[in-house]
Design an enzyme around this catalytic site. Structure first.
Site, PDB file in Angstrom:
ATOM      1  N   ASP A   1      33.957  39.253  45.184  1.00 59.10           N
ATOM      2  CA  ASP A   1      34.345  39.248  46.504  1.00 59.10           C
ATOM      3  C   ASP A   1      35.021  40.444  46.592  1.00 59.10           C
ATOM      4  O   ASP A   1      35.841  40.998  45.844  1.00 59.10           O
ATOM      5  CB  ASP A   1      34.397  38.220  47.196  1.00 59.10           C
ATOM      6  CG  ASP A   1      35.605  37.245  46.063  1.00 59.10           C
ATOM      7  OD1 ASP A   1      35.907  38.046  45.220  1.00 59.10           O
ATOM      8  OD2 ASP A   1      35.785  36.157  46.279  1.00 59.10           O
TER       9      ASP A   1
ATOM     10  N   ASN B   1      40.712  24.505  48.979  1.00 59.92           N
ATOM     11  CA  ASN B   1      39.653  24.021  49.856  1.00 59.92           C
ATOM     12  C   ASN B   1      38.239  23.835  49.366  1.00 59.92           C
ATOM     13  O   ASN B   1      37.264  23.472  50.070  1.00 59.92           O
ATOM     14  CB  ASN B   1      39.675  24.632  51.284  1.00 59.92           C
ATOM     15  CG  ASN B   1      39.020  26.122  51.053  1.00 59.92           C
ATOM     16  OD1 ASN B   1      38.635  26.317  49.949  1.00 59.92           O
ATOM     17  ND2 ASN B   1      39.164  27.046  51.953  1.00 59.92           N
TER      18      ASN B   1
ATOM     19  N   HIS C   1      36.378  26.353  47.788  1.00 61.51           N
ATOM     20  CA  HIS C   1      35.503  27.653  48.265  1.00 61.51           C
ATOM     21  C   HIS C   1      35.103  28.184  46.742  1.00 61.51           C
ATOM     22  O   HIS C   1      35.905  27.987  45.766  1.00 61.51           O
ATOM     23  CB  HIS C   1      35.995  28.548  48.728  1.00 61.51           C
ATOM     24  CG  HIS C   1      37.389  29.360  48.568  1.00 61.51           C
ATOM     25  ND1 HIS C   1      38.140  29.758  49.564  1.00 61.51           N
ATOM     26  CD2 HIS C   1      37.627  29.634  47.358  1.00 61.51           C
ATOM     27  CE1 HIS C   1      39.175  30.292  48.939  1.00 61.51           C
ATOM     28  NE2 HIS C   1      38.810  30.515  47.418  1.00 61.51           N
TER      29      HIS C   1
ATOM     30  N   GLU D   1      33.683  29.770  52.092  1.00 60.44           N
ATOM     31  CA  GLU D   1      34.590  28.797  53.046  1.00 60.44           C
ATOM     32  C   GLU D   1      33.928  27.482  53.205  1.00 60.44           C
ATOM     33  O   GLU D   1      32.528  27.747  53.382  1.00 60.44           O
ATOM     34  CB  GLU D   1      35.422  29.200  53.818  1.00 60.44           C
ATOM     35  CG  GLU D   1      36.156  30.632  53.652  1.00 60.44           C
ATOM     36  CD  GLU D   1      37.466  30.358  52.999  1.00 60.44           C
ATOM     37  OE1 GLU D   1      37.628  29.410  52.196  1.00 60.44           O
ATOM     38  OE2 GLU D   1      38.355  31.078  53.078  1.00 60.44           O
TER      39      GLU D   1
HETATM   40  C1  F6R Z   1      38.153  35.646  43.671  1.00 64.05           C
HETATM   41  C2  F6R Z   1      37.480  34.182  44.445  1.00 64.05           C
HETATM   42  C3  F6R Z   1      38.085  32.993  44.700  1.00 64.05           C
HETATM   43  C4  F6R Z   1      39.126  32.284  43.759  1.00 64.05           C
HETATM   44  C5  F6R Z   1      39.964  31.214  44.385  1.00 64.05           C
HETATM   45  C6  F6R Z   1      40.913  30.701  43.320  1.00 64.05           C
HETATM   46  O1  F6R Z   1      37.303  36.417  43.204  1.00 64.05           O
HETATM   47  O2  F6R Z   1      36.499  34.393  44.314  1.00 64.05           O
HETATM   48  O3  F6R Z   1      37.058  31.907  44.952  1.00 64.05           O
HETATM   49  O4  F6R Z   1      38.393  32.314  42.498  1.00 64.05           O
HETATM   50  O5  F6R Z   1      40.269  31.289  45.643  1.00 64.05           O
HETATM   51  O6  F6R Z   1      41.944  31.395  43.360  1.00 64.05           O
HETATM   52  P1  F6R Z   1      42.915  31.459  42.139  1.00 64.05           P
HETATM   53  O7  F6R Z   1      42.531  31.512  40.941  1.00 64.05           O
HETATM   54  O8  F6R Z   1      44.088  32.604  42.656  1.00 64.05           O
HETATM   55  O9  F6R Z   1      43.645  30.062  42.501  1.00 64.05           O
END
Ligand code: F6R
Length: 242
Positions: A67, A136, A138, A143
């Site tokens: 992403d 959450n 995701h 989301e």
């Molecule tokens: C990032 C992504 C997100 C993160 C998630 C956890 O490329 O796809 O899904 O993996 O938000 O983020 P952290 O590791 O910062 O807690």
């Protein structure tokens, strides 16, 4: 689904890197799906060290990142592209032409998403996808509520995700409101998935994803339907799994 509970973040990073290294050695022309965020930083560090010690090479590997914020310039200090260059790409022998990224500056978003899917298809899909999990639930920027059938698409970030990511931008107002992300459908096509979860903030999301019903309200719960998922969680993230 295989679950490995490890004592702490350092061990999680080592284990995750060992899995990636083993897959890269098995298949040097591997297609890797990569995540950004805080969770995989330790794993990237381990991969860089392994490369420097001659334990692994990425010279024939291809990467696709999950992403990117939208809009954002590729050289913006907090773009995911910049993050990946700092954490991994600039320190290993990946070939620039085999690094794939969603462009946060694309004028035609639909076209950009189709281009990404076409490139994924052209290389035969992802062999090993590394995922983090949002508080959450995701995965990527899919989301809660995102239909499971979606491929790469544009999303409006939830307030919760923007707040969580404000730690990188300094202030909430600076966090982009949208992102482009591989969809659940694109992620589920990966042959192997490695989900990493660290810290007690992830404990509820991880429990819901692994033990709860498969529901679009918890995007990561879809992984229960995938035939080859390894979850590595540190004790703090795993505390509600018992
Ligand atoms: C990032 C992504 C997100 C993160 C998630 C956890 O490329 O796809 O899904 O993996 O938000 O983020 P952290 O590791 O910062 O807690």
């Amino acid at each position: 689904m295989k679950l490995e509970i490890v004592p702490d973040y350092a061990e999680l990073s080592r284990r995750a890197a060992e899995i990636v290294i083993a897959e890269c050695r098995k298949r040097p022309q591997i297609v890797l799906g990569l995540a950004t965020g805080a969770t995989p930083i330790g794993m990237y560090r381990q991969l860089v060290q392994a490369y420097q010690r001659g334990r692994v090479s990425f010279s024939r590997a291809t990467t696709f990142n999950l992403d990117e914020y939208y809009p954002i310039a590729p050289d913006h200090p907090h773009s995911f592209r910049r993050f990946m260059h700092q954490q991994l790409f600039d320190q290993v022998d990946l070939a620039a032409e085999r690094i794939h990224f969603l462009r946060g500056t694309a004028a035609d978003v639909e076209r950009e998403c189709s281009r990404y899917e076409a490139e994924l298809e052209a290389v035969g899909g992802i062999d090993l996808q590394v995922l983090g999990i949002g508080e959450n639930g995701h995965i990527g920027f899919n989301e809660p509520g995102t239909p499971f059938h979606l491929k790469t698409h544009k999303v409006a970030l939830t307030e919760q995700t923007m707040r969580a990511n404000a730690r990188f931008f300094g202030s909430l107002a600076d966090v982009p409101r949208h992102a482009l992300t591989m969809g659940i459908c694109s992620i589920m096509r990966s042959r192997k998935i490695l989900l990493l979860a660290s810290g007690e903030k992830k404990a509820d999301a991880l429990a819901a994803a692994l033990l709860g019903p498969v529901t679009e309200a918890v995007p990561a719960s879809v992984l229960q339907l995938h035939p080859d998922v390894t979850v590595i969680a540190d004790k703090a993230a795993a505390q509600r799994l018992a």
